[in-house]
Design a protein around this motif. Sequence first.
Motif: not given
Length: 235
Positions: A145-150, A180-200
Amino acid sequence: MSNNEYTILPEYAPLFPKLPYHYKNYRKVSVYCRGNEEAIRKFLPSRFEYLSDVFEVFVLRNDEVSGLDPYSEGGVVIPCSYKGIDGAYMAFEYVDTDDSLCAGREIWGYPKKLGIVTFEETNETVHGTITRKGKKIIDIKLNKDNKKVTSLNLFPRLQVKRVPKANEYGTDIDQVIKNEFEGSVIHNKVTGSASASFEFSKDDPIAELGPVEVIGGQFIVGDFTLTYGTVIDEF
């Protein structure tokens, strides 16, 4: 006796080839979380300095890798510092092939374990999960949803590489590695809102990082080359 270079076992049929490995069009969903400072400090090696209570949870699909079979992975990356070098530590990491697991552990010291990885992408969302020993230890979802994320500073990777002794308790190798990674290239980037959960899980206690505040996330498609790291210290 074979004349093959004796660095990867078994020498007559090595599990993984020599570096470098080239990754093309990898697809990665990252979710940034603010979590439990005490747990974050616990999951950093004692030699590393704590920098932030914000960390990355990711799931990544690698369909085109020269040198390794295609594989998927996921894990938790924690910002840290070592002797004035700011970077990040891969605290938990899970893969679904044996060659990627052993290459990561044996070369750089990444704490890889085998797990079941899912990666689902639609026009609106990206959803990734990691399951191990019957527990869904990572479950993240990004809304495009293109939410601005740093983004976080997560490079270089700072890892601890240890190899146990065969004849007694202790280590034959105990190193701090910068990778370190070498020759990193980003072809596409999309930001947004998100969710996260973790089962113990007692075997994979990622849930101790929570309850978390989810800041947001991003989805990227890109390329990079993985090659040798630098030994910063040896103990």
